[in-house]
Write an enzyme that holds these catalytic residues in place. Structure first.
Site, PDB file in Angstrom:
ATOM      1  N   GLU A   3       0.811  -1.228   0.000  1.00  0.00           N
ATOM      2  CA  GLU A   3       0.000   0.000   0.000  1.00  0.00           C
ATOM      3  C   GLU A   3       0.845   1.281   0.000  1.00  0.00           C
ATOM      4  OE1 GLU A   3      -1.612  -2.692   0.576  1.00  0.00           O
ATOM      5  OE2 GLU A   3      -3.674  -2.247   0.026  1.00  0.00           O
ATOM      6  N   TYR A  29       3.442   1.975   1.917  1.00  0.00           N
ATOM      7  CA  TYR A  29       4.030   2.355   3.201  1.00  0.00           C
ATOM      8  C   TYR A  29       5.544   2.097   3.200  1.00  0.00           C
ATOM      9  CZ  TYR A  29      -0.666   2.992   5.117  1.00  0.00           C
ATOM     10  OH  TYR A  29      -1.937   3.447   5.362  1.00  0.00           O
ATOM     11  N   ARG A  61       2.516  -8.793   4.285  1.00  0.00           N
ATOM     12  CA  ARG A  61       1.598  -8.242   3.267  1.00  0.00           C
ATOM     13  C   ARG A  61       2.436  -7.697   2.129  1.00  0.00           C
ATOM     14  NH1 ARG A  61      -3.483  -4.890   4.131  1.00  0.00           N
ATOM     15  NH2 ARG A  61      -4.346  -4.812   2.040  1.00  0.00           N
ATOM     16  N   HIS A 118      -1.516   4.044  -1.727  1.00  0.00           N
ATOM     17  CA  HIS A 118      -2.564   5.025  -1.412  1.00  0.00           C
ATOM     18  C   HIS A 118      -2.565   6.191  -2.400  1.00  0.00           C
ATOM     19  CE1 HIS A 118      -4.126   2.992   1.942  1.00  0.00           C
ATOM     20  NE2 HIS A 118      -3.086   3.148   2.732  1.00  0.00           N
ATOM     21  N   GLN A 172     -18.178   5.141   3.932  1.00  0.00           N
ATOM     22  CA  GLN A 172     -18.694   6.351   4.582  1.00  0.00           C
ATOM     23  C   GLN A 172     -18.434   6.424   6.086  1.00  0.00           C
ATOM     24  OE1 GLN A 172     -22.386   6.480   1.810  1.00  0.00           O
ATOM     25  NE2 GLN A 172     -22.662   8.084   3.302  1.00  0.00           N
TER      26      GLN A 172
HETATM   27 FE1  SF4 Z   1     -17.326   0.682   5.603  1.00  0.00          FE
HETATM   28 FE2  SF4 Z   1     -19.633  -0.312   6.468  1.00  0.00          FE
HETATM   29 FE3  SF4 Z   1     -19.562   1.045   4.175  1.00  0.00          FE
HETATM   30 FE4  SF4 Z   1     -18.476  -1.400   4.387  1.00  0.00          FE
HETATM   31  S1  SF4 Z   1     -20.639  -0.854   4.546  1.00  0.00           S
HETATM   32  S2  SF4 Z   1     -17.543   0.359   3.436  1.00  0.00           S
HETATM   33  S3  SF4 Z   1     -17.659  -1.327   6.447  1.00  0.00           S
HETATM   34  S4  SF4 Z   1     -19.122   1.853   6.192  1.00  0.00           S
END
Ligand code: SF4
Ligand code: NAP
Length: 671
Positions: free
Chosen positions: A166, A168, A216, A254, A341
């Site tokens: 990613e 890092y 990873r 990223h 979100q």
């Molecule tokens: Fe994140 Fe929940 Fe949306 Fe999945 S459903 S991307 S875990 S907020």
């Protein structure tokens, strides 16, 4: 006989047997950053351990302060911290689970002025320029990793995951893009690999054989100057020889301009990369990215793409994911719809992560689903996300719930979202609620607009009556060429070849994508669109993007002069903006709407409306926000009936499913 024989097959790793092929991947929740939050983190992981996942990985812990992701972020650097972590590891083990600690050194992604890296090259996504390490400095970082792993063992962890992907710290040494050194840590591919290999080798030496080391490995950097396939394969072989127990797949830095985890990325889009890598090593290999359902995971494993699957966000959405797969109840899984979100967008905003479809995630100690002491009769009006969450949560606590919905189907605004190309996952949430309504015995009245009389006799009334699209006061708004976004997306009303979209919020952007992308691309078309090439042939797996042309000319307009889609999520907004650019959507800002007539949409620019322009369009689609629907609330209040107003009916201005579901869940836990 299970439907998922490959997924549920145990895996013998020598000193430990994993009960199935599912790893809960690392996901920073923000609870890692303070030792005082360890009880919350312990409850979060214990709930998931009880849900049957084979192995879990914590969010990232820096091995020293220079490796901090953010100032005062999570570290594991002392015996005192290790002792405190016992609370977490004991809770997981008592719940029958296993857990590894992720060691994450952010390198030039560290958001502070003391960051270090292979070379003094600033990342495009970070204002801080790192300091190039001296030879002694590199040795100090290796020692920090090894010490951190030893502390993880002392803390009771079953292993560590060394984060090498990613973009890092370790990845920064591996790639020519960020490693311009000429000493033994740079120059040749062997030299660039030395840091990663030494970390794994010295860690194995220190922790002994009966401790998991997951590495990873970035199998497709997806950036210019990324590693070649020869680099990736050689690294994998050396990491295996150095003593790793498992290799996990990392995809994309990223700073990459290719989306790798958002909802529009097709499911299991990158497992073919793991499949190409797998033959080169003998230790188990894990694949990841956009795997969210047991059937998808089973297909990946049955094809032989990998030995295990890693999922992070799906375990925020549903801690019982594995248990439900094991007991043939996959239709009860609350699926991660990859919206970011409440998880990644929160992390980037330095808020604690949770989940939009499961607000209890990472709040297990605060939001407890306790049975009610007094069963009440509860009416919920409106079956959008808010109403659904309220109804099922209340019913699950033992209340008698009736749900009234004027539409013929449940889902509300999600019924619109699921029709947007690349947002089909929203249908899974509707499916989940439909099943939960059945299981909890909620009495559902579809096609029924509830009246005051219908609601007489209920102990509690919850109004989730939602919103209606706002009709802006523009002369000619009733012209036949004007449609609301609901008419276009939900009702499928015909739209011309030249279209103006009024309003560039989340819905305006979605509608523009709907109009320019007639069907969701399949995996190969999606890869062409974003320039994802064959990793075995192209360095970093980067190809030239070849977007499909749009069948329509679309103008997207807003009155504000700021960036289009400024209110979209931090981790998803850039993908939407890039998608609009790919489809050559013309974005007009600082617009004044003058009128709509047979010639099209007349606009002007400037404070004095001095620069006129006519957009000769066939259709104008209005996406100018929403107004709350509160008729019933007003009528009920007039009769002195107490009501609870939630979701868009409560605050339409921030029509937001995350807020709606959380508000509804919290309310239902108090009724
Ligand atoms: Fe994140 Fe929940 Fe949306 Fe999945 S459903 S991307 S875990 S907020
Ligand atoms: P919104 O974000 O409030 O955007 C409404 C747009 O309409 C604004 O761009 C505004 O821009 C314009 N507008 C407002 N009043 C107007 C008027 N009277 N005349 C003309 N234009 C007007 O609303 P939305 O797009 O409907 O989205 C609602 C919510 O849903 C958002 O808060 C978002 O969280 C969520 N959502 C998100 C996504 C996503 O993340 N992809 C997708 C869909 C929905 P100007 O005032 O500058 O003209």
């Amino acid at each position: 006989m299970t439907a998922y024989p490959h997924l549920l097959e145990p895996l013998d790793l020598g000193h430990v047997v994993l009960p199935n092929r599912v790893i809960m991947g690392s996901m920073h929740t923000g609870l890692e950053d303070r030792l005082s939050d360890l009880p919350k983190l312990a409850a979060y992981f214990a709930e998931r351990a009880r849900g049957g996942v084979g192995l879990m990985v914590t969010g990232g812990y820096a091995p020293n302060r220079t490796g901090w992701l953010t100032p005062f972020g999570s570290t594991l650097t002392s015996h005192r911290q290790a002792r405190k972590h016992r609370l977490l590891t004991d809770a997981v083990h008592e719940a029958g689970g296993r857990i590894a600690l992720q060691i994450l050194h952010a390198g030039r992604y560290s958001y502070h002025p003391f960051s270090v890296s292979a070379s003094a090259l600033k990342a495009p996504i970070n204002p801080f320029k790192p300091r190039a390490l001296t030879d002694r400095g590199v040795l100090k970082q290796i020692k920090a990793y090894v010490d951190c792993a030893a502390l993880a063992r002392e803390a009771g962890y079953d292993g560590v995951e060394i984060m090498g992907s990613e973009g890092y710290f370790i990845n920064q040494f591996l790639s020519e893009r960020t490693n311009k050194r000429t000493d033994r840590w740079g120059g040749s591919p062997e030299n660039r690999r030395r840091l990663a290999v030494e970390i794994v080798r010295q860690t194995r030496e220190r922790v002994g054989e009966d401790f998991l080391i997951i590495y990873r490995l970035s199998m497709a950097d997806l950036v210019e100057g990324g590693q070649t396939w020869d680099d990736v394969v050689a690294l994998g072989k050396e990491i295996e020889a150095a003593g790793a127990s498992i290799i996990n797949t990392g995809i994309g830095w990223h700073e990459a301009r290719v989306p790798t985890i958002v909802t529009s990325v097709p499911r299991a889009a990158f497992t073919s990369v793991t499949a190409a890598f797998k033959p080169y090593v003998k230790i188990p290999v894990v694949t990841s990215n956009r795997i969210n359902l047991p059937q998808v995971a089973e297909e990946v494993l049955a094809r032989g793409d990998a030995d295990l699957v890693s999922m992070a966000r799906p375990f925020l959405a549903d801690p019982e994911w594995v248990l439900k797969a094991t007991t043939d109840r996959a239709d009860e899984i609350n699926v991660c719809i990859a919206c970011n979100q409440a998880c990644l967008d929160h992390v980037f905003a330095k808020q604690k992560a949770s989940c939009m479809v499961n607000p209890r995630a990472a709040r297990e100690t605060e939001l407890q689903l306790l049975p009610t002491r007094r069963t009440k009769s509860i009416a919920v009006v409106g079956a959008g996300p808010a109403g659904l969450a309220a109804a099922v949560t209340a019913a699950e606590r033992g209340h008698r719930v009736e749900l009234f919905e004027a539409d013929a189907e449940i889902g509300g605004q999600f019924g619109i979202a699921r029709r947007i190309p690349g947002k089909e996952e929203f249908a899974e949430t509707i499916r989940y609620y439909r099943r939960r309504l059945e299981l909890t015995g909620v009495k559902v009245h579809l096609g029924r607009r509830a009246t005051v009389e219908d609601l007489a006799g209920f102990d509690e009334i919850v109004l989730a009556t939602g919103v209606v699209p706002r009709v802006p006061a523009i002369p000619g708004i009733d012209h036949p060429t004007v449609l609301s976004y609901a008419e276009v997306v939900r009702e499928g009303k015909p739209v011309g070849e030249r279209v103006a979209v009024i309003g560039a919020g989340g819905v305006g952007v979605d509608v523009s994508e709907f109009l320019t992308t007639p069907v969701s691309p399949d995996l190969e078309a999606w890869k062409r669109e974003w320039g994802v090439g064959d990793p075995t042939k192209l360095a970093g797996a980067l190809a030239v993007p070849q977007p499909e042309p749009s069948p329509r000319k679309v103008y997207l307009l807003q009155r504000k002069t700021g960036k289009i889609g400024a209110g979209l999520g931090k981790t998803t907004g850039w993908v939407h903006r890039a998608a609009l650019k790919n489809k050559q959507v013309e974005q007009l800002r600082g617009v004044n709407y003058e009128r709509i007539d047979d010639d099209g949409l007349h606009v002007t620019f400037g404070p004095k409306h001095e620069k006129p322009q006519v957009l000769a369009v066939d259709t104008v689609v209005v996406c100018a926000g929403q107004e709350p629907v509160r008729d019933l609330a007003d009528a009920l209040r007039a009769t002195n009936r107490p009501v609870h107003l939630i979701g868009g009916a409560d605050v339409a201005a921030e029509l937001d499913a995350k807020r709606a579901i959380e508000q509804a869940t919290r309310l239902a836990l108090t009724l």
